[in-house]
Design a protein around this motif. Structure first.
Motif, PDB file in Angstrom:
ATOM      1  N   GLY A  61       0.826  -1.203   0.000  1.00 35.29           N
ATOM      2  CA  GLY A  61       0.000   0.000   0.000  1.00 35.29           C
ATOM      3  C   GLY A  61       0.858   1.249   0.000  1.00 35.29           C
ATOM      4  O   GLY A  61       0.541   2.253  -0.647  1.00 35.29           O
ATOM      5  N   THR A  62       1.952   1.188   0.719  1.00 35.65           N
ATOM      6  CA  THR A  62       2.872   2.330   0.773  1.00 35.65           C
ATOM      7  C   THR A  62       3.434   2.627  -0.608  1.00 35.65           C
ATOM      8  O   THR A  62       3.468   3.790  -1.038  1.00 35.65           O
ATOM      9  CB  THR A  62       4.018   2.029   1.776  1.00 35.65           C
ATOM     10  OG1 THR A  62       3.438   1.817   3.072  1.00 35.65           O
ATOM     11  CG2 THR A  62       5.019   3.163   1.833  1.00 35.65           C
ATOM     12  N   ASN A 142      -7.711   4.492   9.020  1.00 34.90           N
ATOM     13  CA  ASN A 142      -6.976   3.617   9.935  1.00 34.90           C
ATOM     14  C   ASN A 142      -6.900   4.196  11.358  1.00 34.90           C
ATOM     15  O   ASN A 142      -7.411   3.614  12.315  1.00 34.90           O
ATOM     16  CB  ASN A 142      -5.578   3.377   9.337  1.00 34.90           C
ATOM     17  CG  ASN A 142      -4.774   2.351  10.114  1.00 34.90           C
ATOM     18  OD1 ASN A 142      -5.029   2.084  11.296  1.00 34.90           O
ATOM     19  ND2 ASN A 142      -3.795   1.751   9.470  1.00 34.90           N
ATOM     20  N   ASP A 171      -6.675   6.685  -0.798  1.00 33.78           N
ATOM     21  CA  ASP A 171      -5.941   5.615  -0.129  1.00 33.78           C
ATOM     22  C   ASP A 171      -6.998   4.675   0.432  1.00 33.78           C
ATOM     23  O   ASP A 171      -7.538   4.886   1.514  1.00 33.78           O
ATOM     24  CB  ASP A 171      -5.065   6.200   0.989  1.00 33.78           C
ATOM     25  CG  ASP A 171      -4.383   5.100   1.820  1.00 33.78           C
ATOM     26  OD1 ASP A 171      -4.571   3.906   1.509  1.00 33.78           O
ATOM     27  OD2 ASP A 171      -3.669   5.459   2.771  1.00 33.78           O
ATOM     28  N   LYS A 202      -4.244  -7.129   3.470  1.00 29.85           N
ATOM     29  CA  LYS A 202      -4.799  -6.891   4.818  1.00 29.85           C
ATOM     30  C   LYS A 202      -5.954  -7.871   5.057  1.00 29.85           C
ATOM     31  O   LYS A 202      -5.741  -9.064   5.029  1.00 29.85           O
ATOM     32  CB  LYS A 202      -5.186  -5.431   4.951  1.00 29.85           C
ATOM     33  CG  LYS A 202      -3.918  -4.571   4.917  1.00 29.85           C
ATOM     34  CD  LYS A 202      -4.105  -3.136   5.292  1.00 29.85           C
ATOM     35  CE  LYS A 202      -2.727  -2.509   5.468  1.00 29.85           C
ATOM     36  NZ  LYS A 202      -2.793  -1.070   5.650  1.00 29.85           N
TER      37      LYS A 202
HETATM   38  C1  PLP Z   1      -1.831  -0.344   5.742  1.00 29.62           C
HETATM   39  C2  PLP Z   1      -2.159   0.943   5.143  1.00 29.62           C
HETATM   40  C3  PLP Z   1      -1.397   1.462   4.087  1.00 29.62           C
HETATM   41  C4  PLP Z   1      -0.084   0.863   3.634  1.00 29.62           C
HETATM   42  O1  PLP Z   1      -0.055  -0.433   3.295  1.00 29.62           O
HETATM   43  P1  PLP Z   1       1.252  -1.326   3.428  1.00 29.62           P
HETATM   44  O2  PLP Z   1       0.926  -2.462   2.524  1.00 29.62           O
HETATM   45  O3  PLP Z   1       1.363  -1.689   4.859  1.00 29.62           O
HETATM   46  O4  PLP Z   1       2.414  -0.537   2.940  1.00 29.62           O
HETATM   47  C5  PLP Z   1      -1.801   2.641   3.529  1.00 29.62           C
HETATM   48  N1  PLP Z   1      -2.879   3.290   3.964  1.00 29.62           N
HETATM   49  C6  PLP Z   1      -3.637   2.831   4.978  1.00 29.62           C
HETATM   50  C7  PLP Z   1      -4.833   3.592   5.395  1.00 29.62           C
HETATM   51  C8  PLP Z   1      -3.295   1.649   5.608  1.00 29.62           C
HETATM   52  O5  PLP Z   1      -4.044   1.200   6.627  1.00 29.62           O
END
Ligand code: PLP
Length: 346
Positions: A61-62, A142, A171, A202
């Motif tokens: 996600g990053t 989050n 996001d 996730k």
């Molecule tokens: C987990 C998360 C990310 C990033 O994801 P990763 O796969 O851990 O890098 C981005 N935005 C939100 C809101 C998240 O909860």
């Protein structure tokens, strides 16, 4: 029922047997050459679910957020986002470092910028000022405890940004949690934004990966950034295969995680010394405030661990519990029991 009840994060979900099977059998090729059929299938499936023309499989996600942010902007521009957002707080300052962007965090009540706040944050044309390059929104949120905003709220914010010629990135790491909780198709949330990232790693339980969706032209430019950032992977259909199972089999079951979180939140709210804002328990996250402060928080985290319940301290006086497919109803009851025992001594 599991030996350890691990509520630290939904990133801890293990791949299902069906995922492992799909991974073992995945037809693969060199994805940098555009020749991995399984990656292409995942990208097409993700794009279709989000109602966008194209998708791009990324490592996390990053990486998805960073690639999206830099693809939308030019160095020296400003990114408008919520003060508690993941992009601002938890992505190692990638956008300022790699994109040479200035962040414009705005405090919000629930994690979602209102249209008025976006209007206020947009920079007018003036030689002294940075130009606004992008507005980011996060759904579910989050740090605010998995709260959802509606497609209509996103549309209202996007309308203000678009009126000023500014693109919007969503996001949506946990976008499917919002879709299931609000009983709306994921595409409804994506319709008004220019790009969206969601994680298969996730609650959707795949071992690795996220997908960016947007216009074909945007995704082609994003593909170059992904390559520059080291995200050009080869026979990565091995991983994409699990992501396909995520989208085809793991979305509807998120409702179970939400039900478990609800039960956990309602149970915890009744215990002495704990506070849970039940209005925020909308998906799979429960944030528990510990009224007695840091020492009591530490005591709870350690006491839970001793009872084979893992929870995550979030700041000095809060604990975050996240439900997911490897935590069933019985496990939820065990977690609740651990908290009950520990707080009964207070
Ligand atoms: C987990 C998360 C990310 C990033 O994801 P990763 O796969 O851990 O890098 C981005 N935005 C939100 C809101 C998240 O909860």
């Amino acid at each position: 029922m599991h030996d350890i009840v691990d509520l630290r994060s939904d990133t801890l979900t293990l791949p299902t047997p069906e995922m492992r099977e799909a991974m073992a059998r995945a037809e693969v090729g060199d994805d940098v050459w555009g020749e991995d059929p399984t990656v292409r299938r995942l990208e097409a499936l993700a794009a279709q679910r989000l109602g966008k023309p194209a998708g791009l499989f990324v490592s996390s996600g990053t990486q998805g957020n960073l690639v999206s942010v830099v693809t939308h902007t030019r160095p020296g521009q400003e990114v408008v986002l919520d003060f508690d957002s993941h992009v601002f707080n938890n992505e190692v300052a990638g956008a300022p470092v790699i994109g040479q962007l200035q962040m414009r965090p705005t405090k919000t009540e629930r994690g979602f910028l209102s249209p008025e706040q976006v209007r206020e944050a947009l920079r007018p044309a003036n030689i002294h000022l940075p130009q606004t390059g992008l507005v980011c929104v996060e759904n579910t949120h989050n740090r605010h405890g998995g709260t959802c905003c509606t497609p209509e709220e996103i549309a209202a914010v996007a309308a203000v940004a678009h009126e000023a010629g500014v693109p919007v990135h969503l996001d949506g790491a946990r976008l499917f949690n919002a879709a299931v909780a609000l009983k709306r198709p994921a595409a409804d949330f994506a319709r008004h934004v220019d790009s969206v990232t969601f994680c298969v790693s996730k609650g959707l339980a795949a071992p690795v990966g996220s997908v960016i969706c947007g216009s074909a032209e945007f995704i082609e430019r994003a593909r170059r950034w992904r390559k520059m950032l080291g995200g050009g992977m080869r026979q990565v259909g091995i991983l994409a295969a699990a992501g396909i199972v995520s989208l085809e089999r793991m979305v509807e079951r998120l409702a179970e995680d939400h039900a478990n979180a609800r039960r956990l939140g309602e149970g915890l709210a009744k215990l002495p010394g704990l506070r849970v804002d039940l209005a925020t328990v909308q998906t799979n996250i429960v944030i528990v405030r510990i009224e007695r402060g840091p020492a009591a928080t530490d005591e709870l985290v350690k006491g839970c661990a001793a009872r084979k319940v893992k929870v995550h301290a979030m700041g000095p006086a809060a604990i975050r519990c996240v439900t997911h497919k490897d935590v069933d109803a019985e496990d939820t009851s065990r977690a609740l029991e651990a908290f009950r025992e520990l707080t009964s001594r207070w």
